[in-house]
Design an enzyme around this catalytic site. Structure first.
Site, mmCIF file in Angstrom:
data_model
loop_
_atom_site.group_PDB
_atom_site.id
_atom_site.type_symbol
_atom_site.label_atom_id
_atom_site.label_comp_id
_atom_site.label_asym_id
_atom_site.label_seq_id
_atom_site.Cartn_x
_atom_site.Cartn_y
_atom_site.Cartn_z
ATOM 1 N N TRP A 110 0.824 -1.211 0.000
ATOM 2 C CA TRP A 110 0.000 0.000 0.000
ATOM 3 C C TRP A 110 0.857 1.260 0.000
ATOM 4 O O TRP A 110 0.359 2.360 -0.255
ATOM 5 C CB TRP A 110 -0.950 0.010 1.207
ATOM 6 C CG TRP A 110 -0.256 0.175 2.534
ATOM 7 C CD1 TRP A 110 0.422 -0.779 3.212
ATOM 8 C CD2 TRP A 110 -0.196 1.360 3.345
ATOM 9 N NE1 TRP A 110 0.916 -0.268 4.397
ATOM 10 C CE2 TRP A 110 0.549 1.038 4.507
ATOM 11 C CE3 TRP A 110 -0.697 2.651 3.208
ATOM 12 C CZ2 TRP A 110 0.804 1.966 5.522
ATOM 13 C CZ3 TRP A 110 -0.440 3.575 4.225
ATOM 14 C CH2 TRP A 110 0.294 3.229 5.358
ATOM 15 N N ASP A 111 2.145 1.099 0.250
ATOM 16 C CA ASP A 111 3.075 2.236 0.222
ATOM 17 C C ASP A 111 2.972 3.011 -1.090
ATOM 18 O O ASP A 111 3.128 4.234 -1.118
ATOM 19 C CB ASP A 111 4.522 1.744 0.359
ATOM 20 C CG ASP A 111 4.745 0.832 1.550
ATOM 21 O OD1 ASP A 111 3.756 0.409 2.181
ATOM 22 O OD2 ASP A 111 5.906 0.530 1.842
ATOM 23 N N GLU A 154 1.537 -1.019 12.970
ATOM 24 C CA GLU A 154 1.613 -2.476 13.071
ATOM 25 C C GLU A 154 2.097 -2.951 14.442
ATOM 26 O O GLU A 154 2.258 -4.155 14.655
ATOM 27 C CB GLU A 154 2.508 -3.025 11.965
ATOM 28 C CG GLU A 154 1.903 -2.822 10.583
ATOM 29 C CD GLU A 154 2.868 -3.136 9.447
ATOM 30 O OE1 GLU A 154 2.385 -3.404 8.344
ATOM 31 O OE2 GLU A 154 4.092 -3.106 9.677
ATOM 32 N N LYS A 185 4.381 2.615 15.813
ATOM 33 C CA LYS A 185 5.421 2.389 14.808
ATOM 34 C C LYS A 185 5.451 3.506 13.776
ATOM 35 O O LYS A 185 6.514 3.948 13.339
ATOM 36 C CB LYS A 185 5.171 1.043 14.116
ATOM 37 C CG LYS A 185 6.196 0.663 13.066
ATOM 38 C CD LYS A 185 5.837 -0.683 12.426
ATOM 39 C CE LYS A 185 6.855 -1.077 11.366
ATOM 40 N NZ LYS A 185 6.485 -2.326 10.666
ATOM 41 N N GLN A 186 4.284 3.964 13.357
ATOM 42 C CA GLN A 186 4.188 5.003 12.336
ATOM 43 C C GLN A 186 2.829 5.674 12.438
ATOM 44 O O GLN A 186 1.950 5.204 13.163
ATOM 45 C CB GLN A 186 4.354 4.427 10.938
ATOM 46 C CG GLN A 186 3.208 3.520 10.506
ATOM 47 C CD GLN A 186 3.450 2.874 9.161
ATOM 48 O OE1 GLN A 186 4.105 1.851 9.063
ATOM 49 N NE2 GLN A 186 2.915 3.461 8.118
#
Length: 751
Positions: free
Chosen positions: A353-354, A482, A587-588
């Site tokens: 999906w990046d 995640e 994480k992000q």
């Protein structure tokens, strides 16, 4: 942070060779041309630790998923990029003794990646059994002839006595993937002779195609050819020359690489390979190199970002753009942007999906619209696979895969395969992003409307209605963060599901009657979608005035990252997975990822409260994280934080921030530098079709400038201590907004 290369505007250079950093050096000096690429491993054999890797676009293998517990719907195979037949292999002997830098004594070492010309060079002086020879290696993979790899090696005798140099060069199919389930080879050699190898990927049990690759070598040298050796797996040609003191010998190796992706049968593949070999053999090295350099010059002319006053920032930006262009430039709509590109095997090398969330915004700004449209067509052409993925989960519509080569989900971690379904919303957002940026509705009203409809059917089946709360919910998901699995009502996922349904209904009002008939969305479906939109649950905390990442997040032990001892970072290399999942550490961007996507739909207060809250818990252990936070910080006028996060994303691999670059570069996160600068520092937005900017100049920079493609124009933006300058490079006059005021561009403008 570990820096092993010198800081320079156009070069990634080191004059030190440390065996413990060999894999890092290989990752950072990778080359690619969108069709194929390779890590910067040595041409010759190296007996120390190394990860040789050559990869071909679209060539992969379905390696059986191996788990001790099988669940219905689990991917049957893990798709992985295949380490290609080694066609760069060249070994050297000095008076019969084989060169091996893991064992030999050498000096004057230099490894240099010239990003401007996309050429890798290496040189050193080796002393061996009383001899002294200087070697110089040069390598590039041509963007002028995508099937062409070129190497040029020179060797100068610095000894007092004559020296015999022997070169044993060939094509070797005895290669393996480091991440294979078994220690097997993935290639079967079908045909081999003095100058070529035809190999095919091994048969598989999953009905996926086998790929055939052909490699043919051609040499230009004054050395004497003394031997040919053909075995079951390799072909080798031996050359020899005697060098007097200070005399230099040169050998060029040109290899044509073709695959069955472009040829229907073995006969046409061989004919194509022979024809291309003949074509390149008629040109000199300088002609081949010049054609390659000219195309790179055109790319840089359109998309280079210039930073004055901060060489580290400049190098990081160009390194990122170089990595992106080496991986993908839109020439083949069958290909996409793998998270490692041509630089390593981790993650299988497939599509994530990046691409939609991070690569599309950058390619919209630096290339022609057709490049991004190809990325959208890639997903449309894989709809059949997305139907299969949804059906495997017992759901209607289309579930685009988290990881894929062909549209079928092929990731081997259940929490990602089953749960990270926000990717459906990210793919829908990319179509919207393309449409609003380019003004071109032809895709969204045709192929795009089909994608939107099938994604909406998935969301409508995936939600459930809570009688107790009188709202729709989505349980059992993993958001972009995640470090939390199997959560309920991830705000990011719920928001994207609701937005997708809402935007799909809008699109359906605009499609042609013929397209509406094909889509066949009933009035009952539309009414159900609207009901979900109206009653979708989005977690919110009134006291903190924040969108809550998921149910239960605020019940965690909410200690900030600053409370973690530094020797326990990064968490993923020190803590158990169980401990990470129970922690509040992010994480992000998750909530902030959606706020970045729809940055103008939220109030300044909402952005501030959410950024301030989630920033304290974010460890940025995803390569995709820092860029999003940098843009949000810039939007909030947290300029120092925005710059610090830019530095992290721009130099993520160069400085090995997350201690994982040995596996390969983080290609999709190489979009981060451009995103942080253009959308962050320059404040670029598109409001109702109008391009706007709110620039600021970082304190440590003297100036920055970039060119941006927008609706058939190229705009040049320069920000320095004298102000903001805008120039229309090409296209019709354009009205933009600068700090909220209209500016018409038809010549140099300053505001």
């Amino acid at each position: 942070m570990k820096r092993i290369f010198e800081v320079a505007p156009w070069h990634v250079t080191t004059h030190e060779f440390k065996p413990e950093d060999k894999r890092l050096q290989e990752s950072m000096t990778s080359l690619g041309n969108g069709y194929m690429g390779m890590r910067g491993f040595f041409d010759e054999d190296y007996s120390g630790d190394s990860l040789p890797g050559i990869y071909l676009g679209g060539v992969w293998f379905p390696d059986k998923t191996r788990v001790g517990w099988w669940k219905n719907g689990y991917p049957k195979y893990f798709g992985k990029v295949v380490n290609a037949v080694n066609f760069v292999k060249m070994n050297f002997e000095i008076n019969g003794n084989k060169l091996d830098l893991a064992k030999d004594t050498f000096s004057d070492f230099c490894l240099d990646l010239n990003m401007k010309d996309a050429v890798l060079t290496r040189s050193f002086v080796v002393e061996k059994d009383g001899t002294k020879v200087k070697f110089n290696f040069e390598r590039f993979v041509s963007v002028a002839q995508k099937e062409l790899s070129v190497q040029k090696v020179s060797f100068q005798n610095l000894s007092k006595d004559p020296v015999k140099i022997t070169v044993v060069s060939g094509i070797d199919a005895d290669v393996r993937n480091e991440d294979a389930n078994y220690d097997e080879r993935f290639w079967d050699v079908k045909q081999i002779n003095n100058d070529s190898v035809i190999a095919q990927t091994k048969p598989n049990d999953f009905g996926t195609p086998q790929f055939t690759s052909g490699m043919q070598s051609n040499y230009v040298t004054s050395m004497e050819e003394t031997n040919q050796n053909v075995s079951d797996l390799a072909t080798e040609t031996t050359f020899e020359t005697d060098l007097k003191t200070n005399e230099t010998g040169i050998i060029e190796k040109r290899v044509i690489v073709v695959t069955s992706r472009d040829y229907n049968d073995p006969t046409s593949l061989v004919a194509g390979m022979n024809g291309l070999t003949k074509k390149v053999s008629e040109k000199s090295y300088d002609e081949l190199l010049t054609a390659h350099k000219n195309i790179w010059a055109e790319r840089w002319q359109q998309s280079d970002v210039k930073i004055e006053g901060d060489t580290e920032a400049q190098q990081g930006m160009r390194f990122n753009l170089f990595g992106l262009f080496s991986t993908y430039y839109g020439d083949d709509s069958r290909l996409n942007i793998g998270p490692k590109g041509f630089t390593g095997e981790k993650y299988g090398g497939a599509t994530y999906w990046d691409t939609e969330a991070f690569a599309v915004p950058v390619y919209l700004g630096i290339t022609k619209p057709e490049v991004t449209r190809n990325l959208l067509m890639y997903r449309y052409n894989q709809l059949d696979g997305a139907y299969v993925n949804a059906k495997e989960q017992g759901l209607k519509g289309a579930l685009f895969p988290m990881v894929t080569f062909n549209g079928i989900e092929c990731h081997n971690e259940w929490e990602i395969t089953f749960e990270e379904i926000h990717r459906n919303g990210d793919i829908a957002f990319a179509i919207y992003n393309y449409t609003r940026y380019t003004g071109d509705k032809s895709y969204v009203l045709n192929e795009g409307s089909k994608v939107f409809t099938e994604i909406s059917r998935f969301w409508a089946d995936r939600v459930h209605f809570s009688q107790r709360n009188d709202q729709y919910m989505i349980h059992g998901v993993t958001g972009p963060d995640e470090y939390e699995n199997n959560v309920d009502n991830n705000w990011n996922t719920n928001y994207l599901a609701r937005w997708t349904l809402e935007y799909t209904l809008k699109v359906l009002k605009e499609v042609s009657p013929e397209q509406a008939e094909k889509l066949n969305v009933s009035e009952d479906e539309k009414a159900h979608w609207q009901d979900i939109i109206d009653r979708m649950y989005l977690p919110y905390d009134k006291d903190l005035d924040i969108f809550v990442q998921h149910d239960g997040f605020l019940d965690k032990d909410l200690k900030p990252v600053s409370a973690i001892p530094k020797d326990q970072l990064p968490l993923n290399q020190h803590w158990s997975w169980d401990k990470i999942l129970r922690s509040p550490y992010i994480k992000q961007g998750d909530v902030l990822q959606v706020m970045y996507d729809f940055i103008d739909k939220f109030t300044p207060e909402q952005k501030k409260h959410n950024f301030d809250f989630y920033d304290q818990f974010t460890v940025h252990e995803s390569s995709l994280s820092a860029a999003i936070y940098s843009v949000m910080a810039a939007d909030l006028h947290y300029e120092d934080k925005a710059v610090a996060l830019y530095e992290r994303t721009a130099r993520l691999d160069l400085d090995n921030y997350n201690n994982d670059t040995v596996d390969g570069l983080h290609i999709t996160s190489m979009t981060g530098g451009w995103i942080a600068m253009v959308q962050g520092f320059a404040g670029m937005r598109v409001h109702d079709g109008v391009l706007s900017y709110r620039p600021f100049l970082p304190k440590k920079w003297d100036s920055y400038s970039f060119r941006q493609v927008f609706r058939n124009r190229i705009v040049e933006v320069t920000v320095d201590d004298k102000g903001n300058h805008f120039k229309l490079i090409s296209g019709e006059p354009l009205e933009i907004q600068v700090n909220g005021k209209p500016v018409t561009l038809d010549s140099l403008q300053t505001s």
